[in-house]
Scaffold this motif. Structure first.
Motif, PDB file in Angstrom:
ATOM      1  N   ALA A 190       0.589   3.873   0.704  1.00 55.45           N
ATOM      2  CA  ALA A 190       0.385   4.793  -0.411  1.00 55.45           C
ATOM      3  C   ALA A 190       0.077   6.202   0.083  1.00 55.45           C
ATOM      4  CB  ALA A 190      -0.752   4.286  -1.301  1.00 55.45           C
ATOM      5  N   SER A 229       8.228   9.329  -5.354  1.00 58.31           N
ATOM      6  CA  SER A 229       7.362   9.007  -4.210  1.00 58.31           C
ATOM      7  C   SER A 229       5.906   8.925  -4.652  1.00 58.31           C
ATOM      8  CB  SER A 229       7.515  10.067  -3.113  1.00 58.31           C
ATOM      9  OG  SER A 229       8.823  10.055  -2.581  1.00 58.31           O
ATOM     10  N   ALA A 258       3.515   5.655  -4.734  1.00 57.31           N
ATOM     11  CA  ALA A 258       2.233   5.679  -4.024  1.00 57.31           C
ATOM     12  C   ALA A 258       1.134   5.068  -4.894  1.00 57.31           C
ATOM     13  CB  ALA A 258       1.871   7.111  -3.641  1.00 57.31           C
ATOM     14  N   ARG A 276      -4.070  12.225  -2.691  1.00 62.00           N
ATOM     15  CA  ARG A 276      -4.190  12.093  -1.225  1.00 62.00           C
ATOM     16  C   ARG A 276      -5.655  12.025  -0.807  1.00 62.00           C
ATOM     17  NH1 ARG A 276      -5.442  15.867   2.147  1.00 62.00           N
ATOM     18  NH2 ARG A 276      -4.732  17.607   0.825  1.00 62.00           N
ATOM     19  N   LEU A 328       3.214   8.005   1.321  1.00 65.93           N
ATOM     20  CA  LEU A 328       4.079   8.434   0.211  1.00 65.93           C
ATOM     21  C   LEU A 328       3.506   9.639  -0.520  1.00 65.93           C
ATOM     22  CD1 LEU A 328       5.026   4.910  -1.178  1.00 65.93           C
ATOM     23  CD2 LEU A 328       6.659   6.627  -0.360  1.00 65.93           C
ATOM     24  N   ILE A 329       2.207   9.644  -0.756  1.00 66.65           N
ATOM     25  CA  ILE A 329       1.614  10.750  -1.505  1.00 66.65           C
ATOM     26  C   ILE A 329       1.616  12.029  -0.672  1.00 66.65           C
ATOM     27  CG2 ILE A 329      -0.837  10.558  -0.905  1.00 66.65           C
ATOM     28  CD1 ILE A 329       0.630  11.016  -4.445  1.00 66.65           C
ATOM     29  N   GLU A 331       1.552   1.330  -4.854  1.00 68.24           N
ATOM     30  CA  GLU A 331       1.096   0.741  -3.597  1.00 68.24           C
ATOM     31  C   GLU A 331      -0.441   0.760  -3.520  1.00 68.24           C
ATOM     32  OE1 GLU A 331       2.951  -0.918  -1.833  1.00 68.24           O
ATOM     33  OE2 GLU A 331       4.975  -0.163  -2.105  1.00 68.24           O
ATOM     34  N   GLU A 332      -1.048   1.808  -4.054  1.00 66.25           N
ATOM     35  CA  GLU A 332      -2.509   1.869  -4.083  1.00 66.25           C
ATOM     36  C   GLU A 332      -3.066   0.723  -4.934  1.00 66.25           C
ATOM     37  OE1 GLU A 332      -6.156   4.937  -5.319  1.00 66.25           O
ATOM     38  OE2 GLU A 332      -4.065   5.455  -5.781  1.00 66.25           O
TER      39      GLU A 332
END
Length: 464
Positions: free
Chosen positions: A429, A413, A417, A455, A432-433, A420-421
């Motif tokens: 993202a 995960s 993330a 995060r 997920l983080i 996706e970032e």
């Protein structure tokens, strides 16, 4: 002649009973088993110098091994453990049986596709060998053979089923749990956990209790319950020390080392692995030595000592290859792939991951497959193939969720993330983080700090 053979069979069965101290589950032979053994002996004698195919079902591995020892005392036998189809094909095609009068084949727990194909398509080789073959398998394996390799089943010369004596639910459960801890779902782990918990209340033998505690510790570790895993391993260590069971001491120290490593106490992990390694070396336990070297390799890799990690993985790999330990081979190849990736040799990393993945798939090791897919996803991400990375992470995450492997769910995960970032999908993202951070915190993993930093970075980006 018939009475003489029956007396011989009884004598061989007595050998099985005498060997009971060598391991759990070596039951005394039933009267009807003696008759079956007598018939098998007669068939092997009649087959002398000619090929024959005799199938024998024995569900308890320890009982099977006792019967094999008894038969090997009567005939010049070559025992051939089978893991994959190629083992059968190459052994039969080589014709090198070392003067054996009987070939004894032991089949694995599960019938893989390549083994089914080999049995079905090369069945004639058993007869061409000029030596009778006695094939041992479990009932579930044979059921799969009848369904998936029907030509092999029809080609048999005869079929026998040996049962052994019923020693109660506890001993049946121990036999059921004597196989490697390969599992297909979280439900499988929870089932084995329930059985082991029941066994703790029933089994009185202290050595058996340590083995049950060892598996419970492994299961708890895999399910992310590190406190329970620690408690089980400490109980195992205490009992093993009290009864001077050094193998149990080494295993419990190793498992406690894994827990220390998972929670960030790397100095303690190194000490525990080292202590476990010393005991394994004193015992000449090559499997234990390989295991400890491998995990010490992970520690020094994390510390940045690439050369030492490569040496340790290489030593572990060689031992695993010598032992025919395919799971150990796959693990070493996987981590050598990680080393290659970290040092920029992406082509070698891809090759090593591919070899490792193939072995894991053949073994039905879903947990191992999940980790290979994750690393291959990281490799794809590193080379800029984001769609392939996303696909591989997705497959890895799905398996980790099915297995209830919280640590792997968190790791994949978090990695997804970051992907996706990079792609600009900040809200996805962040979601997920956050999931990864929660899981890492629950595990007591030091990775929770990195997840928190990720995060916070994403929250700031989104707030702008």
């Amino acid at each position: 002649m018939e009475d003489a053979r029956l007396e011989d069979a009884k004598a061989e069965a007595a050998g099985i009973e005498d060997a009971r101290v060598e391991g759990p589950g070596l039951e005394e032979a039933r009267a009807e088993d003696l008759e079956e053994i007598d018939t098998i002996i007669a068939e092997l004698e009649v087959s002398g110098g000619r090929g024959n195919l005799i199938l024998c079902v024995v569900n308890a591995p320890a009982y099977r091994d006792g019967i094999i020892r008894a038969l090997s005392g009567r005939f010049e036998a070559k025992v051939i453990p089978v893991e994959e189809g190629e083992d059968v094909i190459q052994s039969l095609k080589s014709g090198d049986f070392g003067g054996a009068e009987v070939l004894i084949w032991t089949m694995p727990e599960k019938l893989t596709e390549d083994l089914a194909d080999a049995l079905n398509n090369f069945r004639e080789l058993f007869y061409d060998a000029g030596v009778p073959s006695l094939v041992f398998s479990s009932q579930s394996f044979l059921d799969d053979v009848i369904r998936r390799a029907p030509d092999f089943w029809r080609y048999r010369g005869n079929y026998h089923e040996l049962k052994g004596l019923d020693r109660g639910v506890a001993f049946e459960a121990i036999e059921a749990l004597s196989t490697s801890l390969h599992y297909q779902s979280e439900a499988d782990l929870l089932r084995r956990k329930r059985i082991n918990e029941h066994l703790l209340e029933k089994v009185k033998d202290e050595k058996e209790i340590t083995k049950i505690l060892d598996e419970l510790a492994q299961i708890s570790y895999l399910l992310g319950d590190y406190d329970k895993a620690s408690n089980y391993s400490k109980q195992e260590l205490k009992i093993s020390t009290e009864i001077s069971y050094k193998e149990g001491v080494a295993k419990s120290l190793h498992q406690l080392g894994r827990l220390a490593q998972a929670t960030g106490d790397l100095g303690e992990a190194r000490r525990l692995y080292g202590d476990s390694l010393k005991i394994a070396q004193d015992l000449g336990d090559k499997s234990g030595i390989s295991r400890s070297l491998h995990h010490l390799g992970i520690l020094v890799q994390d510390a940045g000592d690439i050369a030492e990690a490569r040496r340790l993985y290489g030593d572990s790999l060689k031992i695993a290859q010598d032992l025919g330990d395919k799971g150990g081979v796959a693990s070493s190849l996987h981590h050598l792939g990680m080393l290659a990736q970290n040092t920029g040799d992406l082509a070698d990393a891809r090759r090593l991951y591919g070899e490792s993945l193939k072995i894991k798939q053949e073994l039905g090791d879903k947990s191992g497959v999940e980790k290979s897919l994750h690393q291959m996803g990281m490799l794809a991400q590193k080379t800029g193939d984001m769609s392939e990375a996303r696909r591989l992470y997705g497959e890895s995450l799905k398996i980790a969720q099915e297995l209830g492997d919280k640590a792997s769910v968190a790791i994949t995960s978090a990695q997804t993330a970051f992907l996706e970032e990079h792609e600009g999908n900040l809200e996805k993202a962040l979601d997920l983080i956050r999931q990864a951070e929660t899981l890492f915190q629950g595990l007591g993993s030091p990775m929770a700090i990195k997840a928190r930093m990720g995060r916070e970075r994403l929250e700031k980006k989104i707030a702008k």
